[in-house]
Write a protein that holds these residues in place. Sequence first.
Motif, PDB file in Angstrom:
ATOM      1  N   GLY A  50      10.752 -13.734  16.723  1.00 46.69           N
ATOM      2  CA  GLY A  50      11.057 -12.567  16.337  1.00 46.69           C
ATOM      3  C   GLY A  50       9.827 -11.592  16.090  1.00 46.69           C
ATOM      4  O   GLY A  50       9.033 -11.928  16.498  1.00 46.69           O
ATOM      5  N   THR A  51      10.267 -10.694  15.178  1.00 48.23           N
ATOM      6  CA  THR A  51       9.112  -9.830  14.643  1.00 48.23           C
ATOM      7  C   THR A  51       8.815  -9.704  13.325  1.00 48.23           C
ATOM      8  O   THR A  51       9.773  -9.584  12.551  1.00 48.23           O
ATOM      9  CB  THR A  51       9.718  -8.336  15.224  1.00 48.23           C
ATOM     10  N   ARG A  52       7.584  -9.409  12.970  1.00 46.04           N
ATOM     11  CA  ARG A  52       7.432  -9.033  11.438  1.00 46.04           C
ATOM     12  C   ARG A  52       7.215  -7.369  11.567  1.00 46.04           C
ATOM     13  O   ARG A  52       6.328  -6.746  12.403  1.00 46.04           O
ATOM     14  CB  ARG A  52       6.055  -9.755  11.144  1.00 46.04           C
ATOM     15  N   VAL A  53       7.997  -6.902  10.487  1.00 46.92           N
ATOM     16  CA  VAL A  53       7.839  -5.346  10.576  1.00 46.92           C
ATOM     17  C   VAL A  53       7.141  -5.015   9.114  1.00 46.92           C
ATOM     18  O   VAL A  53       7.478  -5.586   7.998  1.00 46.92           O
ATOM     19  CB  VAL A  53       9.194  -4.697  10.269  1.00 46.92           C
ATOM     20  N   VAL A  54       5.960  -4.244   9.204  1.00 46.23           N
ATOM     21  CA  VAL A  54       5.274  -3.971   7.986  1.00 46.23           C
ATOM     22  C   VAL A  54       5.058  -2.453   8.083  1.00 46.23           C
ATOM     23  O   VAL A  54       4.622  -1.588   8.714  1.00 46.23           O
ATOM     24  CB  VAL A  54       3.770  -4.610   8.326  1.00 46.23           C
ATOM     25  N   TYR A  55       5.281  -1.974   6.691  1.00 49.69           N
ATOM     26  CA  TYR A  55       4.995  -0.729   6.426  1.00 49.69           C
ATOM     27  C   TYR A  55       3.852  -0.777   5.214  1.00 49.69           C
ATOM     28  O   TYR A  55       3.843  -1.673   4.277  1.00 49.69           O
ATOM     29  CB  TYR A  55       6.233  -0.029   5.600  1.00 49.69           C
ATOM     30  N   ARG A  56       2.929   0.045   5.534  1.00 52.98           N
ATOM     31  CA  ARG A  56       1.582   0.264   4.645  1.00 52.98           C
ATOM     32  C   ARG A  56       1.427   1.738   4.342  1.00 52.98           C
ATOM     33  O   ARG A  56       0.982   2.396   5.220  1.00 52.98           O
ATOM     34  CB  ARG A  56       0.404  -0.460   5.283  1.00 52.98           C
ATOM     35  N   THR A  57       1.418   1.798   3.072  1.00 50.52           N
ATOM     36  CA  THR A  57       1.206   3.337   2.607  1.00 50.52           C
ATOM     37  C   THR A  57      -0.252   3.388   1.792  1.00 50.52           C
ATOM     38  O   THR A  57      -0.645   2.544   0.898  1.00 50.52           O
ATOM     39  CB  THR A  57       2.195   3.898   1.893  1.00 50.52           C
ATOM     40  N   GLU A  58      -1.074   4.184   2.183  1.00 47.88           N
ATOM     41  CA  GLU A  58      -2.334   4.749   1.333  1.00 47.88           C
ATOM     42  C   GLU A  58      -2.410   5.941   1.013  1.00 47.88           C
ATOM     43  O   GLU A  58      -2.026   6.985   1.994  1.00 47.88           O
ATOM     44  CB  GLU A  58      -3.566   4.246   2.405  1.00 47.88           C
ATOM     45  N   ILE A  59      -3.020   6.288  -0.166  1.00 49.68           N
ATOM     46  CA  ILE A  59      -3.089   7.585  -0.723  1.00 49.68           C
ATOM     47  C   ILE A  59      -4.541   7.874  -0.808  1.00 49.68           C
ATOM     48  O   ILE A  59      -4.997   6.954  -1.868  1.00 49.68           O
ATOM     49  CB  ILE A  59      -2.297   7.945  -1.856  1.00 49.68           C
ATOM     50  N   THR A  60      -5.219   8.637  -0.319  1.00 50.78           N
ATOM     51  CA  THR A  60      -6.571   8.764  -0.413  1.00 50.78           C
ATOM     52  C   THR A  60      -7.047  10.179  -0.789  1.00 50.78           C
ATOM     53  O   THR A  60      -6.250  11.196  -0.614  1.00 50.78           O
ATOM     54  CB  THR A  60      -7.253   8.442   1.085  1.00 50.78           C
ATOM     55  N   GLY A  61      -8.398  10.529  -0.724  1.00 51.59           N
ATOM     56  CA  GLY A  61      -8.857  11.956  -1.118  1.00 51.59           C
ATOM     57  C   GLY A  61      -9.036  12.190  -2.563  1.00 51.59           C
ATOM     58  O   GLY A  61      -9.038  11.330  -3.449  1.00 51.59           O
ATOM     59  N   PRO A  62      -9.672  13.317  -2.857  1.00 47.94           N
ATOM     60  CA  PRO A  62     -10.297  13.569  -4.231  1.00 47.94           C
ATOM     61  C   PRO A  62      -8.990  13.299  -5.600  1.00 47.94           C
ATOM     62  O   PRO A  62      -9.386  12.964  -6.482  1.00 47.94           O
ATOM     63  CB  PRO A  62     -10.678  14.898  -4.186  1.00 47.94           C
ATOM     64  N   ALA A  63      -8.100  13.767  -5.127  1.00 47.64           N
ATOM     65  CA  ALA A  63      -7.003  13.594  -6.283  1.00 47.64           C
ATOM     66  C   ALA A  63      -6.005  12.217  -6.214  1.00 47.64           C
ATOM     67  O   ALA A  63      -5.204  12.121  -6.993  1.00 47.64           O
ATOM     68  CB  ALA A  63      -6.037  14.806  -6.076  1.00 47.64           C
ATOM     69  N   ALA A  64      -6.629  11.405  -5.058  1.00 44.29           N
ATOM     70  CA  ALA A  64      -5.756  10.287  -4.813  1.00 44.29           C
ATOM     71  C   ALA A  64      -5.686   9.193  -6.429  1.00 44.29           C
ATOM     72  O   ALA A  64      -4.609   8.819  -6.696  1.00 44.29           O
ATOM     73  CB  ALA A  64      -6.499   9.028  -4.061  1.00 44.29           C
TER      74      ALA A  64
END
Length: 143
Positions: A96-110
């Motif tokens: 089968g398959t591994r499904v990955v969601y990865r979120t990053e918040i970057t920038g001066p106000a992160a």
Amino acid sequence: MWEYEHAVDTAATAPAVWAVWSDVMTWPAWNAGVEKVDIDGPFAPGTRFRMTPPGEEAIEMRLADVVPHELFTDVMDAGDFVVTTVHRLQPNPAGGTRVVYRTEITGPAAAEVGPQLGPAITADFPEVLAALVRHAEASERKD
């Protein structure tokens, strides 16, 4: 920077999951956090789209990377912070398959925005991924 990742395993193949992801107009059918989607072109790098969460204003995003059957990345640029989510498919050694969601918040106000906005964005990832793989597995069984 703020970051979060969630993954699930599915019996569905990467092409089956990809078929669900790349059919943007059907996202509301399996993702309860999406009421409506409008896309300005093909599911390809550079294409802009607007995703409307239930009862909220549309959020403008851009597809940054698209590698069929492997990954796509969407980016929401708010000026002083940027929200980037990578949706990735990996072979599962057990099948089968591994499904990955990865979120990053970057920038001066992160540092200021991330601790509040990040959990709000990612809170439904477990439910969204579960619905995604159910949809992909069901569509694969029909074929």
